[in-house]
Design an enzyme around this catalytic site. Structure first.
Site, mmCIF file in Angstrom:
data_model
loop_
_atom_site.group_PDB
_atom_site.id
_atom_site.type_symbol
_atom_site.label_atom_id
_atom_site.label_comp_id
_atom_site.label_asym_id
_atom_site.label_seq_id
_atom_site.Cartn_x
_atom_site.Cartn_y
_atom_site.Cartn_z
ATOM 1 N N SER A 44 9.236 -2.571 3.288
ATOM 2 C CA SER A 44 8.141 -3.345 3.878
ATOM 3 C C SER A 44 7.057 -3.540 2.823
ATOM 4 C CB SER A 44 7.556 -2.605 5.091
ATOM 5 O OG SER A 44 6.920 -1.399 4.680
ATOM 6 N N LYS A 45 5.980 -4.212 3.222
ATOM 7 C CA LYS A 45 4.913 -4.532 2.272
ATOM 8 C C LYS A 45 4.280 -3.288 1.663
ATOM 9 C CE LYS A 45 3.603 -9.020 4.229
ATOM 10 N NZ LYS A 45 2.529 -9.800 4.877
ATOM 11 N N ARG A 46 4.319 -2.171 2.394
ATOM 12 C CA ARG A 46 3.686 -0.974 1.830
ATOM 13 C C ARG A 46 4.450 -0.428 0.620
ATOM 14 N NH1 ARG A 46 6.295 1.175 6.320
ATOM 15 N NH2 ARG A 46 7.604 3.007 5.956
ATOM 16 N N HIS A 47 5.682 -0.871 0.443
ATOM 17 C CA HIS A 47 6.463 -0.455 -0.720
ATOM 18 C C HIS A 47 6.268 -1.409 -1.895
ATOM 19 C CE1 HIS A 47 8.889 1.214 2.744
ATOM 20 N NE2 HIS A 47 8.615 2.282 2.033
ATOM 21 N N GLY A 48 5.473 -2.455 -1.712
ATOM 22 C CA GLY A 48 5.304 -3.478 -2.745
ATOM 23 C C GLY A 48 5.686 -4.832 -2.192
#
Length: 472
Positions: free
Chosen positions: A239-243
């Site tokens: 997801s976005k929290r991983h980049g």
């Protein structure tokens, strides 16, 4: 069904994400390996969330990564009448029925079933009502098999068995007349003669719902291959929290499309211990025997490493072509690029050993593109000293007096100066580097001077001498 036909069928509800590109890539490779057909189908029946802009973003991402399609793009919204016709055919053959249960009633029953610890599925109460022309809002449900099992021979996961008694009577037409996802997908796959459905394993639970529909509609059941999920470093779904998860975000971050494709093919597939593949090699070696069934972990650092390998092995003119828009975006115009003898292509060999992305190239190229560079004050204070000024002046006088500005001449001049003054190379190379680039890290000193040219080299060395003497 003898000819391989596969499809990539994204929903245009946002950007084209990394998982979608990996799915498209595996479909594309399988088609190219087998001499088959790769179809782009846009599943845009979710009218509230699908947009034309998102469709364009999907196609832009596909084109950037080089995943060309043979048929399409085919939009499901252009085929609504086809779905209705097929749904009504099931109804007229007694394989579907009208359901007038309201959403509120269905929700209440779900809660009651949950409280009793029973499976949460439609209880089938409209199945035997034989409504032919309902006068109230009604959805059309498919009569799902309740006996026996549905067995899937997945090309990646092996045999998967589903008990039919847990299957819902799936809604195939909503009360607004729109086909549901599971139904429209089956109709399209059947009419388009899709031989293999290659998709993410988040669709595994849709498969036992779809297989009976293929059979009821008289279509051959395609072979299935469910790809492992892509996880972040914490083993949660990417997801976005991983980049960044949008493929075009990687374009903006300075990744080469070939490098991203190479990295993605290794997220779930292998060919021995090989890490770097040409497209030709991927097509030649791809098969499902070597697609892993377990989830793959997305590692941004590994992607950077792969990109760096591509930057180093790709022809300088090709890297220069990709780099030029990044230089322009950073504000460097034609006049700035013209300052470099040899143009953008000349930047590639000296800078690529220290660059993992095209954005890194832009940063590394900055001292050579500007007329007046920014000086690192701490570096200048340490290296551009009064004591060093005479050595820098002698070097400048020597190169100005010589008509040749080749690497060989510069080496001869610098080594002669080092011998006469009893210096070590680092004692003069580092002050020269700071004088010429304003930094303590740069390509080799001769490469730096070649990129600057004789006039700018002299101008910067003499300006640094004045700066050093002004500190006295």
């Amino acid at each position: 069904m003898s000819k391989i036909r596969v499809r990539f069928a994204p929903s245009p509800t946002g950007f084209l994400h990394i998982g979608g590109v990996r799915t498209a890539l595996f479909n594309w490779l399988f088609a190219r390996h087998s001499g088959g057909t790769f179809i782009l189908r846009i599943e845009d029946t979710d009218k509230d969330r699908s947009t034309d802009e998102a469709i364009q973003v999907i196609m832009d991402g596909m084109k950037w990564t080089g995943l060309d399609w043979d048929e399409g793009p085919i939009r499901q919204t252009d085929r609504l009448e086809v779905y209705r016709e097929k749904a009504m055919d099931l109804f007229h053959r007694g394989l579907a029925y009208w359901c007038v249960c309201t959403p509120e009633e269905l929700e209440a029953r779900r809660k009651e079933a949950q409280a009793r610890g029973e499976s949460i599925k439609y209880d089938g109460r409209c199945r035997n009502r034989a409504l032919s022309e309902p006068t109230e809002p009604a959805a059309l449900r498919f009569i799902a098999p309740q006996d026996g099992q549905t067995v899937i021979h997945d090309l990646i996961k092996g045999e998967i068995i589903f008990e039919n008694n847990v299957l819902d009577d799936l809604i195939i037409l909503r009360s607004n007349g729109y086909a549901t996802y599971n139904f429209s997908v089956v109709v399209d796959d059947g009419l388009m003669n899709i031989s293999h459905v290659i998709r993410g394993d988040d669709h595994v639970n849709n498969t036992p719902r779809q297989v009976p529909l293929f059979r009821a509609l008289g279509f051959p059941v395609p072979k299935f291959a469910h790809l492992p999920m892509i996880l972040g470093s914490d083993k949660a779904r990417l997801s976005k929290r991983h980049g960044a998860t949008s493929v075009l975000a990687y374009q903006e971050m300075g990744y080469l499309p070939e490098a991203l494709v190479n990295y993605l093919v290794r997220l779930g597939w292998s060919h021995g211990d090989q890490e770097i593949f040409s497209i030709k090699e991927m097509v030649e070696h791809f098969d499902f025997k070597h697609v892993q069934s377990s989830a793959a972990v997305f590692n941004p650092e590994k992607l950077k490493w792969v990109n760096a390998q591509y930057l180093r092995k790709t022809e300088p003119r090709e890297v220069a072509k990709a780099l030029t828009p990044f230089l322009q975006k950073a504000g460097y115009d034609d006049a700035a690029i013209a300052r470099i003898p040899g143009g953008v292509e000349a930047l590639i060999p000296p800078l690529r050993e220290r660059s993992e992305t095209l954005v890194d190239f832009v940063d590394g190229a900055a001292p050579f593109l500007v007329e007046s560079m920014t000086m690192d004050e701490a570096a200048a204070t340490k290296h551009l000293t009064v004591a060093m000024a005479p050595t820098l002046k002698e070097f400048a006088d020597l190169i100005e007096a010589d008509s040749d500005f080749s690497k060989e001449t510069l080496e001869r001049i610098l080594h002669g100066l080092i011998e006469r003054q009893g210096l070590k190379m680092g004692k003069i190379a580092q002050p020269l580097r700071v004088a010429l680039t304003g930094r303590t890290v740069s390509p080799g000193i001769y490469e730096v001077m070649a990129l600057l040219g004789k006039d700018r080299t002299l101008q910067r060395v003499r300006a640094s001498i004045e700066r050093a003497l002004a500190q006295a």
